[in-house]
Design an enzyme around this catalytic site. Structure first.
Site, PDB file in Angstrom:
ATOM      1  N   GLU A   1     -11.526   4.446  82.258  1.00  0.00           N
ATOM      2  CA  GLU A   1     -11.008   3.493  81.288  1.00  0.00           C
ATOM      3  C   GLU A   1     -11.087   4.082  79.890  1.00  0.00           C
ATOM      4  OE1 GLU A   1      -9.340   0.855  80.457  1.00  0.00           O
ATOM      5  OE2 GLU A   1     -10.571  -0.917  80.785  1.00  0.00           O
TER       6      GLU A   1
ATOM      7  N   ASP B   1     -15.123  -3.021  75.892  1.00  0.00           N
ATOM      8  CA  ASP B   1     -15.308  -3.961  74.784  1.00  0.00           C
ATOM      9  C   ASP B   1     -16.180  -5.109  75.302  1.00  0.00           C
ATOM     10  OD1 ASP B   1     -15.080  -5.597  72.587  1.00  0.00           O
ATOM     11  OD2 ASP B   1     -12.908  -5.575  72.486  1.00  0.00           O
TER      12      ASP B   1
ATOM     13  N   LYS C   1     -17.925  -0.089  72.908  1.00  0.00           N
ATOM     14  CA  LYS C   1     -18.295  -0.882  71.729  1.00  0.00           C
ATOM     15  C   LYS C   1     -19.562  -1.681  72.051  1.00  0.00           C
ATOM     16  CE  LYS C   1     -13.612  -1.580  69.934  1.00  0.00           C
ATOM     17  NZ  LYS C   1     -12.636  -2.565  69.432  1.00  0.00           N
TER      18      LYS C   1
ATOM     19  N   VAL D   1     -10.153   0.979  67.353  1.00  0.00           N
ATOM     20  CA  VAL D   1      -9.934   2.424  67.329  1.00  0.00           C
ATOM     21  C   VAL D   1      -8.600   2.785  67.989  1.00  0.00           C
ATOM     22  CG1 VAL D   1     -12.294   3.305  67.094  1.00  0.00           C
ATOM     23  CG2 VAL D   1     -11.474   2.604  69.350  1.00  0.00           C
TER      24      VAL D   1
ATOM     25  N   ASP E   1      -4.398   2.649  71.287  1.00  0.00           N
ATOM     26  CA  ASP E   1      -3.237   2.250  70.488  1.00  0.00           C
ATOM     27  C   ASP E   1      -3.473   0.990  69.676  1.00  0.00           C
ATOM     28  OD1 ASP E   1      -3.274   0.533  72.886  1.00  0.00           O
ATOM     29  OD2 ASP E   1      -1.452  -0.280  71.982  1.00  0.00           O
TER      30      ASP E   1
ATOM     31  N   ARG F   1      -1.093   6.437  69.824  1.00  0.00           N
ATOM     32  CA  ARG F   1      -1.687   6.950  71.064  1.00  0.00           C
ATOM     33  C   ARG F   1      -1.802   8.472  71.071  1.00  0.00           C
ATOM     34  NH1 ARG F   1      -2.065   2.900  74.960  1.00  0.00           N
ATOM     35  NH2 ARG F   1      -0.334   1.439  74.989  1.00  0.00           N
TER      36      ARG F   1
HETATM   37  P1  XMP Z   1     -12.710  -5.553  77.653  1.00  0.00           P
HETATM   38  O1  XMP Z   1     -13.036  -6.592  76.615  1.00  0.00           O
HETATM   39  O2  XMP Z   1     -12.140  -6.137  78.891  1.00  0.00           O
HETATM   40  O3  XMP Z   1     -11.564  -4.780  76.934  1.00  0.00           O
HETATM   41  O4  XMP Z   1     -13.859  -4.610  77.888  1.00  0.00           O
HETATM   42  C1  XMP Z   1     -11.089  -3.613  77.358  1.00  0.00           C
HETATM   43  C2  XMP Z   1      -9.670  -3.468  76.908  1.00  0.00           C
HETATM   44  O5  XMP Z   1      -9.469  -3.979  75.575  1.00  0.00           O
HETATM   45  C3  XMP Z   1      -8.622  -3.132  74.852  1.00  0.00           C
HETATM   46  N1  XMP Z   1      -9.316  -2.718  73.618  1.00  0.00           N
HETATM   47  C4  XMP Z   1      -8.918  -1.771  72.748  1.00  0.00           C
HETATM   48  N2  XMP Z   1      -7.835  -0.962  72.753  1.00  0.00           N
HETATM   49  N3  XMP Z   1      -8.553  -0.007  70.707  1.00  0.00           N
HETATM   50  C5  XMP Z   1      -7.670  -0.087  71.728  1.00  0.00           C
HETATM   51  O6  XMP Z   1      -6.692   0.656  71.695  1.00  0.00           O
HETATM   52  C6  XMP Z   1      -9.664  -0.776  70.633  1.00  0.00           C
HETATM   53  O7  XMP Z   1     -10.452  -0.667  69.694  1.00  0.00           O
HETATM   54  C7  XMP Z   1      -9.845  -1.716  71.720  1.00  0.00           C
HETATM   55  N4  XMP Z   1     -10.826  -2.639  71.981  1.00  0.00           N
HETATM   56  C8  XMP Z   1     -10.463  -3.229  73.161  1.00  0.00           C
HETATM   57  C9  XMP Z   1      -8.298  -1.992  75.762  1.00  0.00           C
HETATM   58  O8  XMP Z   1      -7.020  -2.210  76.315  1.00  0.00           O
HETATM   59  C10 XMP Z   1      -9.328  -2.020  76.852  1.00  0.00           C
HETATM   60  O9  XMP Z   1      -8.858  -1.547  78.085  1.00  0.00           O
HETATM   61 MG    MG Z   2      -4.237  -0.789  74.577  1.00  0.00          MG
END
Ligand code: XMP
Ligand code: MG
Length: 178
Positions: free
Chosen positions: A99, A103, A131, A152, A158, A164
């Site tokens: 992945e 987050d 994060k 980020v 993206d 990207r």
């Molecule tokens: P969760 O909350 O399910 O989120 O852990 C994971 C997905 O959230 C998107 N995501 C980001 N994508 N920059 C991104 O480009 C970020 O800072 C960011 N924070 C969350 C991402 O799609 C990830 O798979």
């Molecule tokens: Mg994305």
């Protein structure tokens, strides 16, 4: 290379390269007796990470991709759904989910559940960045970088499908982009 307006470099290209090499060495070691692993990359954010990680590995590996419904900025509300499945059967394989970012952890939690149900020989996960905002109990087995809670972009990540292809990971100030 010029940094686009609104983007500030956080993890330079050479640090990503050396960290990917370290992760690959660790994965090589951990799976030394596994025979073969299947890297399952989550589109689209992980495509560059998977490309580099898969080439840095020495063990036998296959590469496949899956895709999720992307609510992007609403991702924190949950509601993840598989919209493109793997072509390679999962049963009996050593699966490494790859992945872009952890987050809340909901996406990874969903994926680990969904793929564990298909009786893989083993299932682990690898995230490029993490994060400090987790709301779940999932613990990725491999983490590239721990970062603070900022948006980020770059190296696959993206904002509205932009940025990207930047070779580094940068933080984004959405109010300052063109
Ligand atoms: P969760 O909350 O399910 O989120 O852990 C994971 C997905 O959230 C998107 N995501 C980001 N994508 N920059 C991104 O480009 C970020 O800072 C960011 N924070 C969350 C991402 O799609 C990830 O798979
Ligand atoms: Mg994305």
């Amino acid at each position: 290379m010029m940094t686009p307006a609104g983007v500030q470099e956080l993890v330079p290209e050479d640090r990503i390269r050396s960290r990917v090499a370290e992760l690959a060495r660790q994965i090589d070691e951990d799976y030394a007796d596994a025979g073969e692993i299947l890297l399952l990359g989550v589109l689209r954010g992980a495509f560059i990470f998977v490309a580099d990680l898969s080439r840095a590995l020495s063990i036998d590996r296959r590469v496949d991709f899956i895709a999720l419904s992307s609510y992007e900025r609403d991702a924190r509300r949950g509601g993840v759904r598989l919209i493109m499945d793997s072509r390679v059967p999962i049963e009996g394989k050593h699966i490494l989910l790859v992945e872009d970012i952890l987050d809340t952890g909901r996406t990874l939690e969903y994926l680990l559940d969904a793929f564990a149900a298909r009786k893989p020989a083993s299932i682990r996960s690898c995230v490029l960045v993490r994060k400090p905002t987790q709301e779940t109990q999932v613990t990725p087995d491999y983490v590239g970088f721990d970062i603070s809670d900022e948006w980020v972009v770059g190296y696959g990540l993206d904002f509205d499908d932009r940025f990207r292809a930047l070779p580094y990971i940068g933080t984004l100030d959405p109010d300052a982009i063109d």
